[in-house]
Structure formats: C-alpha cells, structure tokens
Design a protein around this motif. Structure first.
Motif, PDB file in Angstrom:
ATOM      1  N   ALA A  78      17.149  35.753  66.439  1.00 40.43           N
ATOM      2  CA  ALA A  78      18.594  35.633  66.636  1.00 40.43           C
ATOM      3  C   ALA A  78      19.223  36.906  66.251  1.00 40.43           C
ATOM      4  N   GLU A  79      20.252  37.587  66.774  1.00 36.12           N
ATOM      5  CA  GLU A  79      21.098  38.605  66.339  1.00 36.12           C
ATOM      6  C   GLU A  79      22.514  37.932  66.509  1.00 36.12           C
ATOM      7  N   TYR A  80      23.441  38.414  65.501  1.00 43.68           N
ATOM      8  CA  TYR A  80      24.908  37.916  65.457  1.00 43.68           C
ATOM      9  C   TYR A  80      25.593  38.918  65.039  1.00 43.68           C
ATOM     10  N   ALA A  96      30.802  42.914  71.769  1.00 42.18           N
ATOM     11  CA  ALA A  96      30.825  43.654  73.027  1.00 42.18           C
ATOM     12  C   ALA A  96      29.555  44.009  73.394  1.00 42.18           C
ATOM     13  N   CYS A  97      28.275  43.590  72.411  1.00 39.30           N
ATOM     14  CA  CYS A  97      26.851  43.773  72.895  1.00 39.30           C
ATOM     15  C   CYS A  97      26.345  42.594  73.165  1.00 39.30           C
ATOM     16  N   GLY A  98      27.046  41.442  72.985  1.00 40.73           N
ATOM     17  CA  GLY A  98      26.653  40.084  73.477  1.00 40.73           C
ATOM     18  C   GLY A  98      25.657  39.494  72.582  1.00 40.73           C
ATOM     19  N   HIS A  99      25.782  39.944  71.318  1.00 41.67           N
ATOM     20  CA  HIS A  99      24.741  39.250  70.052  1.00 41.67           C
ATOM     21  C   HIS A  99      25.072  37.640  70.137  1.00 41.67           C
ATOM     22  N   ASN A 100      26.350  37.309  70.230  1.00 47.19           N
ATOM     23  CA  ASN A 100      26.696  35.827  70.465  1.00 47.19           C
ATOM     24  C   ASN A 100      25.548  35.103  71.501  1.00 47.19           C
ATOM     25  N   ALA A 131      22.372  42.679  61.470  1.00 48.76           N
ATOM     26  CA  ALA A 131      22.676  44.291  61.398  1.00 48.76           C
ATOM     27  C   ALA A 131      21.834  45.177  62.597  1.00 48.76           C
ATOM     28  N   GLU A 132      21.966  44.453  63.418  1.00 45.63           N
ATOM     29  CA  GLU A 132      21.040  45.387  64.475  1.00 45.63           C
ATOM     30  C   GLU A 132      21.738  46.549  64.909  1.00 45.63           C
ATOM     31  N   GLU A 133      23.185  46.456  64.919  1.00 45.91           N
ATOM     32  CA  GLU A 133      23.887  47.740  65.408  1.00 45.91           C
ATOM     33  C   GLU A 133      24.124  48.864  64.262  1.00 45.91           C
ATOM     34  N   THR A 134      23.595  48.511  62.954  1.00 42.81           N
ATOM     35  CA  THR A 134      23.688  49.270  61.975  1.00 42.81           C
ATOM     36  C   THR A 134      22.618  49.603  61.208  1.00 42.81           C
ATOM     37  N   MET A 156      15.888  38.306  74.098  1.00 44.10           N
ATOM     38  CA  MET A 156      16.284  38.685  75.355  1.00 44.10           C
ATOM     39  C   MET A 156      17.723  39.348  74.878  1.00 44.10           C
ATOM     40  N   HIS A 157      18.242  40.147  75.859  1.00 42.29           N
ATOM     41  CA  HIS A 157      19.557  40.730  75.500  1.00 42.29           C
ATOM     42  C   HIS A 157      20.447  40.660  76.765  1.00 42.29           C
ATOM     43  N   LEU A 158      21.842  40.596  76.784  1.00 43.36           N
ATOM     44  CA  LEU A 158      22.538  40.710  78.093  1.00 43.36           C
ATOM     45  C   LEU A 158      22.475  42.203  78.274  1.00 43.36           C
TER      46      LEU A 158
HETATM   47 ZN    ZN Z   1      22.933  44.848  71.205  1.00 43.62          ZN
END
Ligand code: ZN
Length: 383
Positions: A78-80, A96-100, A131-134, A156-158
């Motif tokens: 999971a990412e969030y 805006a990266c759809g991690h939800n 913290a995938e984005e950072t 998976m990722h959107l």
């Molecule tokens: Zn992402």
C-alpha cells in the motif's frame, strides 16, 4: 472458482471504495500519514490480520499478516502519501498521484484473499509503505529486511494508459554545497571566494554533459542557496541535482560525472565542495516477467483487455528497490477515460477517486486475487 472469487470481491467492494474515498479525503504528505496508516491498520485488524505498527522503525509504516496455508508469502504494497500545492491557492494537499487507490487496491486484494481460505493456501502480507513521493520509505524497508521472507510482491498504480511494462528510472539525488569566503563585493572582491560561482559552474558543467548522455537519462535540479545579499561575495551556496537513468549501472557512471562537474567547479573557484544524497537512491524497476504474464491473463479475465506500450516518458519509484530483492509485479491502470491528464496534475484529482477509478479498482483486485491464488498454488511461476 472464478465466479466465487469475483462474487467475493464484488460483495466487499463498497468497503474497498470507502477506503479509497477516506484516504482521498485525508491527504497527508509523506512520513506524515498518521491518519491514513492508522485507518488502514485498524480496518485490516478487523479481518483477523496480525499487525506490526510502526514497522521497520518508520512511524507510518506497517505490516499486517494472515497465514492461510503453507504456500507462498505474498505481499501487497500500500501507498497513502499525497502531494502538496493544489486548490485555488496552491496550498492544499491532494491525492493527485492516486495513492488512495493503491491503498484501496492492495487492502482489497488482502481482505478478499482472507475470505477465500479454501482457495488461497499461502500467507497474505499487507505492507504499508510511506513517503513514496519524497524519501521513498521502501528503500529503507528493503535495507531493514522487510522483504527478506516475501516470495512475491504486487502493486499497481493509476495512470493514463493500461501499461504492463512501466519503466521506473533509477535515481540519485545529490545536494552540492560550496563554502567560499565572504567579502565586500565592490570594495574587496579580490579577497572573496565565490561559492555561487561554484554552483553556477557545476550547473554549466552539467549542461555541457547533457549532450553526451544516453536518451533515457535525465539530469535536473534547483539552486537552494545562492547567497544572502548582492553586495557580499556569497560564501555559501548550494544546489540539488537529481540524476536518473534506465539502469542502475549506467546511472552510477553518470552520477560520478555529475560529481566531477562539481569537483571541477571547486577547483576553478577555490570554494570547498561537500556533497550528500538528500533522498534515498532509487533503483530501476525490474518487473518479473512470469508475474507479468500471469497478471495480464487475469486482468483480461476481469475485464481490462487493452494494453498500451509505454511512450518512453517516465519517473522513478522506490518499488524499484523492492524489485531487486524480491520477484515484483507493478503496472499502471488507466482511469482517465481518454482525457489527456497525467499524475501529479491538478486534473488528476478528478480521476483518483472517480467512478472509473472504482470500476478499475474492482477489476484490478480481481486480477490480483486470481494471480495470488495461482502463485500460492504453483510457486514454480516465480522461478
Ligand atoms: Zn505515485
């Protein structure tokens, strides 16, 4: 068997959509995902999972586990974390990266499998990776052994296309600091050593280097300190440069060349150079091809039937590091309905928790559940 699996996912779907919506409505930045991580942990506990939280010494990381048999241990990541700078005044966080969606997808796969114990004979592992984005917490989690006992990883990722062969570039992020000597810029400039010049020359060196790098590579950055006052020779200056390439091996060479640009600037100006990695280094993504074929087959069964080859442009992700220690499957699923909108754009906020995203959520969970059952039954797939 397929019918039973699909019915199970469909019955649970309102709960999975609720997870997507809750996290979408509580956008938290990397390493600050306290509400989101606690929410996921509390919910998965209700389904009988044993939880470690915090995990790997990271406050918003967790690991939840449920053993259903002696088969493979399969992890869903999971990412969030959300991104900053959205809304009218660019001051709001947003998914805006759809991690939800990633959180709901992986949660959904784990919960669905837990209701299919007659079919799934392995261990379900739900890992919360902040913290995938950072900073990319997965890098630290790899180093701390989080994946040592895992047989396969799914995520998976959107995105804007259904893409089973996404590229995630290896990436190094380096901060260069120069220390010179301050002096009156008009009266005594000959006594000064200009640290800003060193930053500029580093940047100029990189610009010259850029002509001679392979087309997959990217070098980009900012000046984070350019001095204090125009009438003082800057004694301190700093820049942050990110270097990316498709393969780690080439990136190592390229990063060395960028460091050499800074070394040259040090020599030219006399400003003393120091440098450090300001974020974790990401490795390139190595998608396990057997897992890819398996998920492709199951996505088609679940109703996602058209796939597009990537067009070349790509970023980086800390799942790359995971893919170097554990068989990993990662792909992008389209929820844009043909609109020209990409992740991190304001417009993607309309996509990340839309009806289309929910439809793809349901189909993608089905494909992951089918795939996990097959891997647990036949671990030869991972060889
Ligand atoms: Zn992402």
């Amino acid at each position: 068997m397929e019918k039973l699996i699909f019915n199970t996912v469909e019955k649970l779907l309102p709960e999975f959509e609720e997870v997507s919506t809750f996290i979408f409505e509580h956008p938290e930045l990397g390493d600050e995902e306290y509400i989101s991580s606690k929410y996921l942990v509390d919910k998965i506990k209700e389904h009988g999972f044993e939880v470690q939280y915090p995990y790997c010494g990271i406050e918003t990381a967790f690991r939840a586990e449920l053993k259903c048999g002696d088969g493979a241990k399969i992890a869903f990541l999971a990412e969030y974390d959300a991104l900053p700078g959205y809304g009218e005044n660019h001051d709001k966080n947003g998914h805006a990266c759809g991690h939800n969606w990633i959180a709901a997808l992986t949660y959904g796969a784990c919960v669905s499998l837990s209701k299919l114990k007659d079919l799934f004979k392995g261990t379900i592992v739900f890992i919360g990776t902040p913290a995938e984005e950072t900073v990319g917490a997965k890098c630290d989690m790899v180093d701390r052994g989080a994946f040592n006992d895992i047989d396969a990883v799914f995520q998976m990722h959107l995105g804007g296309i259904n893409n089973l062969e996404p590229v995630a570039l290896a990436m190094d992020s380096i901060e260069f600091s120069f220390e010179g000597v301050a002096a009156h810029a008009a009266a005594y400039p000959h006594l000064g050593v200009n640290a800003l010049d060193a930053v500029q020359l580093t940047y100029a060196g990189i610009n010259a280097l850029r002509q001679h790098i392979t087309p997959d590579a990217r070098i980009h950055g900012i000046i984070t300190n350019g001095g204090q006052a125009a009438n003082i020779v800057p004694h301190k200056a700093q820049c942050r440069i990110t270097i990316r390439a498709q393969k780690r091996e080439y990136l190592d060479t390229l990063t060395q060349k960028v460091i050499n640009c800074a070394r040259g600037a040090e020599l030219m100006t006399g400003a003393k150079l120091s440098y450090r990695n300001f974020e974790n280094s990401f490795d390139d993504l190595v998608n396990n091809q057997n897992l890819r074929k398996l998920v492709e087959k199951n996505l088609i069964k679940a109703g996602i039937t058209e796939f597009t080859k990537p067009n070349g442009s790509s970023g980086s992700s800390d799942i790359g590091n995971v893919s170097h220690v554990c068989p990993t499957f990662y792909c992008e699923i389209d929820a844009t309905k043909g609109k020209e909108v990409f992740v991190h754009e304001e417009g993607f906020l309309e996509v990340a928790n839309s009806d289309e995203a929910h439809d793809k959520l349901q189909k993608s969970i089905k494909a992951l559940v089918l795939s996990a059952i097959e891997v647990a039954e036949n671990p030869e797939i991972l060889k």
